[in-house]
Design an enzyme around this catalytic site. Structure first.
Site, PDB file in Angstrom:
ATOM      1  N   HIS A 294       0.853  -1.184   0.000  1.00  0.00           N
ATOM      2  CA  HIS A 294       0.000   0.000   0.000  1.00  0.00           C
ATOM      3  C   HIS A 294       0.895   1.242   0.000  1.00  0.00           C
ATOM      4  O   HIS A 294       1.695   1.424   0.913  1.00  0.00           O
ATOM      5  CB  HIS A 294      -0.882  -0.023   1.265  1.00  0.00           C
ATOM      6  CG  HIS A 294      -2.070   0.871   1.192  1.00  0.00           C
ATOM      7  ND1 HIS A 294      -1.982   2.237   1.054  1.00  0.00           N
ATOM      8  CD2 HIS A 294      -3.394   0.596   1.263  1.00  0.00           C
ATOM      9  CE1 HIS A 294      -3.190   2.755   1.048  1.00  0.00           C
ATOM     10  NE2 HIS A 294      -4.072   1.781   1.170  1.00  0.00           N
ATOM     11  N   HIS A 337      -1.764   2.617  11.608  1.00  0.00           N
ATOM     12  CA  HIS A 337      -0.712   3.586  11.365  1.00  0.00           C
ATOM     13  C   HIS A 337      -0.470   4.456  12.591  1.00  0.00           C
ATOM     14  O   HIS A 337      -1.396   4.813  13.316  1.00  0.00           O
ATOM     15  CB  HIS A 337      -1.150   4.475  10.189  1.00  0.00           C
ATOM     16  CG  HIS A 337      -0.131   5.445   9.716  1.00  0.00           C
ATOM     17  ND1 HIS A 337       1.162   5.107   9.442  1.00  0.00           N
ATOM     18  CD2 HIS A 337      -0.222   6.776   9.467  1.00  0.00           C
ATOM     19  CE1 HIS A 337       1.832   6.165   9.029  1.00  0.00           C
ATOM     20  NE2 HIS A 337       1.008   7.202   9.047  1.00  0.00           N
ATOM     21  N   GLU A 343      -2.564  14.668  11.563  1.00  0.00           N
ATOM     22  CA  GLU A 343      -3.480  14.602  10.429  1.00  0.00           C
ATOM     23  C   GLU A 343      -4.875  15.073  10.820  1.00  0.00           C
ATOM     24  O   GLU A 343      -5.499  14.497  11.715  1.00  0.00           O
ATOM     25  CB  GLU A 343      -3.570  13.158   9.922  1.00  0.00           C
ATOM     26  CG  GLU A 343      -2.228  12.538   9.540  1.00  0.00           C
ATOM     27  CD  GLU A 343      -2.330  11.049   9.262  1.00  0.00           C
ATOM     28  OE1 GLU A 343      -3.449  10.494   9.397  1.00  0.00           O
ATOM     29  OE2 GLU A 343      -1.307  10.434   8.924  1.00  0.00           O
ATOM     30  N   HIS A 367      -6.057  13.146  14.192  1.00  0.00           N
ATOM     31  CA  HIS A 367      -5.150  12.144  14.735  1.00  0.00           C
ATOM     32  C   HIS A 367      -3.795  12.824  14.882  1.00  0.00           C
ATOM     33  O   HIS A 367      -3.061  13.003  13.902  1.00  0.00           O
ATOM     34  CB  HIS A 367      -5.045  10.932  13.796  1.00  0.00           C
ATOM     35  CG  HIS A 367      -6.363  10.264  13.555  1.00  0.00           C
ATOM     36  ND1 HIS A 367      -6.700   9.701  12.345  1.00  0.00           N
ATOM     37  CD2 HIS A 367      -7.440  10.078  14.355  1.00  0.00           C
ATOM     38  CE1 HIS A 367      -7.910   9.189  12.416  1.00  0.00           C
ATOM     39  NE2 HIS A 367      -8.383   9.412  13.633  1.00  0.00           N
ATOM     40  N   HIS A 373      -4.122   4.934  14.589  1.00  0.00           N
ATOM     41  CA  HIS A 373      -5.419   4.979  13.926  1.00  0.00           C
ATOM     42  C   HIS A 373      -5.397   4.035  12.734  1.00  0.00           C
ATOM     43  O   HIS A 373      -4.379   3.418  12.426  1.00  0.00           O
ATOM     44  CB  HIS A 373      -5.773   6.404  13.491  1.00  0.00           C
ATOM     45  CG  HIS A 373      -4.739   7.053  12.613  1.00  0.00           C
ATOM     46  ND1 HIS A 373      -3.560   7.582  13.095  1.00  0.00           N
ATOM     47  CD2 HIS A 373      -4.707   7.253  11.273  1.00  0.00           C
ATOM     48  CE1 HIS A 373      -2.851   8.083  12.104  1.00  0.00           C
ATOM     49  NE2 HIS A 373      -3.520   7.884  10.973  1.00  0.00           N
TER      50      HIS A 373
END
Length: 438
Positions: A294, A337, A343, A367, A373
């Site tokens: 990813h 993550h 963020e 976050h 998260h």
């Protein structure tokens, strides 16, 4: 919006190179030839330079525009303090920085007669506006057009509409933006916001630091992400209005007001690179994996404001636009993550592929750095069992304001009625699956 205004707004010119010099004139001959400030500017206009960076910054970073206007900006009375309303500015000291994950529902409906400026509501931010570092996250909800003019000396404003179109009347001309577009108003540029629908709602990133620009592409090469040619600058359009006009200036965190005897949106011609612009997020050229794993979300960066540390932005603007997912043996929603960057995520339309519910258009989540998260339980279970075939994600448009510093919430955000106080519960159903004997 009048027919003439709509025609002018839809007559936006595409920038031939992001950050390069551009020009426009509303009256033929208004732009002087060969000299920025001749002894006498054409048509009886006044020549004025608007500098968005220090004079001596390197040429590649220097931002300035020359304006040829009916009256110079210096012709105004004194400013006096005005009520700040729900606007707050860095440094943010009302609350302690919070490591907890936070999420909000959309702003409640505004009081009747609320314009864009009165409808601005500060969620939080970081840095120090007086030192030109950091950023702030604002939301807006308005049901009336502005009959006053606003400018922000503290930073540039990246406006992300979520509901309702906007007509931005700027010193440089008109910008027409709808949900799915973004508009940027540079530091110090005066503008007025007119609603194209009964109400308007959205997000604003106030960037105190270096101006946003396109990120370097590195190994990606020459093409991909946001293309410079897709950014639009306004065509010159001026107001020759006599009579009282309220002008509000945001300066070092406070609002100041003065009543002019004319409209300051009286620029007849301009040239330079310190200009407003608009961008259609659906033109973003998404890149991703065509084998496995990813890509990091940095691959979705539209604009970046660099800091004094290379690769560590004061703020990045990231968009999760419609795209294909095709990775082999890959967990396709965003992974679990923890990030040194902080963020703030908002949703313009549809749904976000890492959340099953609770994250809705007009809402947002925060976050902060190193706050863990990722997908909720329902999304994890569904994605883990999904058939791995090419999949088109085209039912949502989400974005992030990502910053190197923690985002400290304002007191009004930390105690808001629309704060979701059960946000942590979305991860509580994640069960143990570890089997050492397998």
């Amino acid at each position: 919006m009048s027919g003439d205004a709509r025609k002018a707004a839809e007559g936006l010119t595409y920038l031939t190179g992001f950050g390069n010099e551009h020009s426009s004139e509303a009256v033929p001959g208004a732009l002087p030839e060969g000299r920025n400030a001749p002894q006498r500017a054409p048509l009886g206009l006044y020549a004025e330079q608007l500098s968005g960076t220090a004079f001596t910054e390197p040429r590649a970073h220097n931002r300035r525009s020359w304006l040829y206007r009916v009256r110079p900006s210096a012709a105004h009375p004194a400013f006096t303090r005005a009520d700040n309303g729900s606007i707050r500015t860095a440094p943010f000291t009302e609350t302690a920085p919070d490591p907890n994950r936070l999420r909000w529902n959309p702003l409640p409906d505004p009081a009747p007669g609320t314009d864009f400026l009165a409808g601005l509501w500060t969620l939080g931010g970081n840095g120090d506006a007086t030192q030109r570092t950091g950023m702030a996250v604002h939301l807006y909800h308005a049901d009336a057009s502005m009959d006053r003019v606003f400018s922000d000396a503290d930073g540039e404003l990246l406006i992300v509409p979520e509901r309702g179109g906007l007509l931005l009347r700027t010193e440089f001309g008109l910008l027409h933006v709808e949900p799915g577009h973004v508009a940027l108003i540079p530091r110090g540029v005066r503008f007025r916001v007119e609603l194209l629908d009964d109400s308007a709602r959205g997000y604003v990133c106030e960037n105190y630091g270096a101006p946003f620009h396109l990120p370097d592409l590195g190994p990606i090469g020459a093409n991909g992400l946001a293309n410079a040619r897709d950014f639009r600058a306004p065509v010159a359009a001026y107001e020759d209005v006599e009579g009282p006009v309220e002008v509000v200036n945001k300066f070092c965190g406070n609002l100041w007001t003065a009543t002019y005897d004319h409209s300051p949106l009286d620029v007849v011609a301009w040239h330079g690179n310190h200009v407003p612009y608009a961008y259609d997020l659906r033109r973003f050229n998404v890149l991703g994996s065509i084998s496995y794993d990813h890509p990091d979300p940095s691959i979705f960066t539209v604009l970046t404001s660099p800091s004094d540390t290379p690769g560590l932005a004061g703020v990045d603007f990231v968009v999760f636009a419609p795209r294909w997912l095709v990775g082999e043996d890959t967990f396709r929603p965003p992974y679990f993550h923890r990030n040194v960057m902080s963020e703030y995520m908002g949703l313009v339309e549809g749904a976000y592929d890492a959340k099953a519910e609770g994250f809705v258009p007009g809402g947002g989540s925060l976050h902060n750095m190193m706050s863990a998260h990722g997908p909720d339980r329902e999304t994890f279970d569904r994605a883990s069992a999904a058939e791995l075939r090419p999949q088109k994600i085209d039912d949502g448009l989400a974005f992030m304001f990502e910053t190197r510093w923690p985002v400290t919430a304002t007191a009004q955000a930390a105690h808001a009625d629309h704060l979701q106080r059960g946000y942590d519960e979305v991860w509580q159903g994640l069960q143990r699956h570890f089997r050492p004997s397998q």
